[in-house]
Design an enzyme around this catalytic site. Structure first.
Site, PDB file in Angstrom:
ATOM      1  N   SER A   1      44.618  38.413  41.022  1.00  0.00           N
ATOM      2  CA  SER A   1      45.491  39.570  41.120  1.00  0.00           C
ATOM      3  C   SER A   1      45.996  39.900  39.733  1.00  0.00           C
ATOM      4  O   SER A   1      45.755  39.175  38.771  1.00  0.00           O
ATOM      5  CB  SER A   1      46.686  39.281  42.050  1.00  0.00           C
ATOM      6  OG  SER A   1      47.617  38.445  41.400  1.00  0.00           O
TER       7      SER A   1
ATOM      8  N   ALA B   1      48.990  39.711  38.917  1.00  0.00           N
ATOM      9  CA  ALA B   1      50.185  38.923  38.654  1.00  0.00           C
ATOM     10  C   ALA B   1      49.880  37.468  38.358  1.00  0.00           C
ATOM     11  O   ALA B   1      50.587  36.820  37.596  1.00  0.00           O
ATOM     12  CB  ALA B   1      51.138  39.011  39.854  1.00  0.00           C
ATOM     13  N   CYS B   2      48.838  36.920  38.964  1.00  0.00           N
ATOM     14  CA  CYS B   2      48.550  35.514  38.764  1.00  0.00           C
ATOM     15  C   CYS B   2      47.143  35.353  38.238  1.00  0.00           C
ATOM     16  O   CYS B   2      46.328  36.256  38.321  1.00  0.00           O
ATOM     17  CB  CYS B   2      48.705  34.719  40.054  1.00  0.00           C
ATOM     18  SG  CYS B   2      47.470  35.127  41.291  1.00  0.00           S
ATOM     19  N   GLY B   3      46.868  34.177  37.713  1.00  0.00           N
ATOM     20  CA  GLY B   3      45.551  33.937  37.157  1.00  0.00           C
ATOM     21  C   GLY B   3      44.567  33.535  38.229  1.00  0.00           C
ATOM     22  O   GLY B   3      44.771  33.741  39.410  1.00  0.00           O
TER      23      GLY B   3
END
Length: 282
Positions: free
Chosen positions: A118, A120-122
């Site tokens: 996403s 937002a995150c890895g």
């Protein structure tokens, strides 16, 4: 959406100032999915990642992702283009990238589960520090040094180059700088990891790797995934305006990288590799 999406999307909003409201237009950072597919000379095709990103520099994003995850080296890429496969509807053509390989599609366990990321995150379930030793080596200590004065100037220089952020206020950025503080390239995205992938992908496609004499400056915080990508590109110094995670610090110390956090004004924390910063020098 049948056309090529841009980095910003214009919407109508109702703005309130005190008790009074009025209608006006507002620019938002565009967030669209990007599917990355691999195809080999024998016709094998596989999807390796689906990420939410800000459109723009999509080919760089694909190349940077593949390099940072150790899936495909830059010299293993024959071509990158938007997908024209029959299973992709016209409205999704600019949200699907096909990377044509010079060799076979990698037969890795990671490809069996696919990467789903996403903004937002890895990458979920990234390999641990031990696995990184199989493809990365500690970085040399004397490759680059910089003064505190140059260090303190990096956040402002990064912000100056953020054109889309100036319109939307909703994007992260990653900037590549020389040890003298001169900007080499800057990329923006709704996700910090995507911005770093775009930057490293640009470097990889231009034949600039390894980036052993450069500094990476990122907005927001520094995660393990960002440090992993920087390590794979050979970047010895990573700076951020916010805090690092514990795994980011562990990785930096394990591989001899300089990691700077809370870089604001004329203050910062150096979590690893302080010997690359020439203290007492203005």
């Amino acid at each position: 959406m049948t056309g090529r999406p841009g980095p910003t999307t214009r919407v109508r909003v109702r703005r309130l100032v005190g008790p009074i409201g009025d209608d006006r237009r507002d620019d938002l950072a565009t967030e669209e999915p990007l599917e990355i597919r691999l195809t080999s000379l024998d016709g094998t095709r596989r999807t390796v990642a689906i990420t939410m990103r800000t459109p723009g520099h999509d080919f760089e994003l694909a190349a940077g992702f593949l390099h940072g995850e150790g899936l495909v080296a830059p010299d293993g890429i024959a071509a990158i283009g938007y997908c024209t496969d029959e299973d992709v509807p016209p409205e999704a053509r600019y949200n699907t990238v096909t990377v044509r390989l010079r060799g076979p599609v990698p037969d890795l366990p990671a490809l069996d589960r696919h990467f789903v990321t996403s903004s937002a995150c890895g990458v979920c379930g990234s390999a641990g520090l031990d696995a990184l030793h199989d493809r990365c080596r500690p970085l040399p200590r004397g490759s680059v040094t910089l003064t505190p004065e140059i260090l303190y100037g990096l956040p402002d220089r990064l912000r100056e180059a953020q054109g889309v952020f100036g319109k939307t206020g909703g994007l992260h950025a990653a900037g590549l700088f020389t040890a003298e503080g001169e900007p080499v390239a800057v990329r923006e995205d709704v996700g910090r990891h995507n911005a770093v992938d775009k930057l490293i992908g640009w470097s990889a496609l231009a034949g600039r790797l390894p980036l052993d004499r450069h500094v990476l400056m990122v907005s927001g915080r520094t995660s393990y995934e960002i440090m992993q990508k920087a390590l794979a590109a050979g970047i010895p110094v990573v700076c951020a305006v916010s805090a690092p995670s514990s795994l980011a610090v562990d990785l930096a110390r394990e591989f001899g990288m300089t990691l700077v956090g809370f870089l604001r004004g004329e203050r910062c924390n150096v979590y690893s590799g302080h010997e690359r910063i020439r203290e007492g020098v203005e």
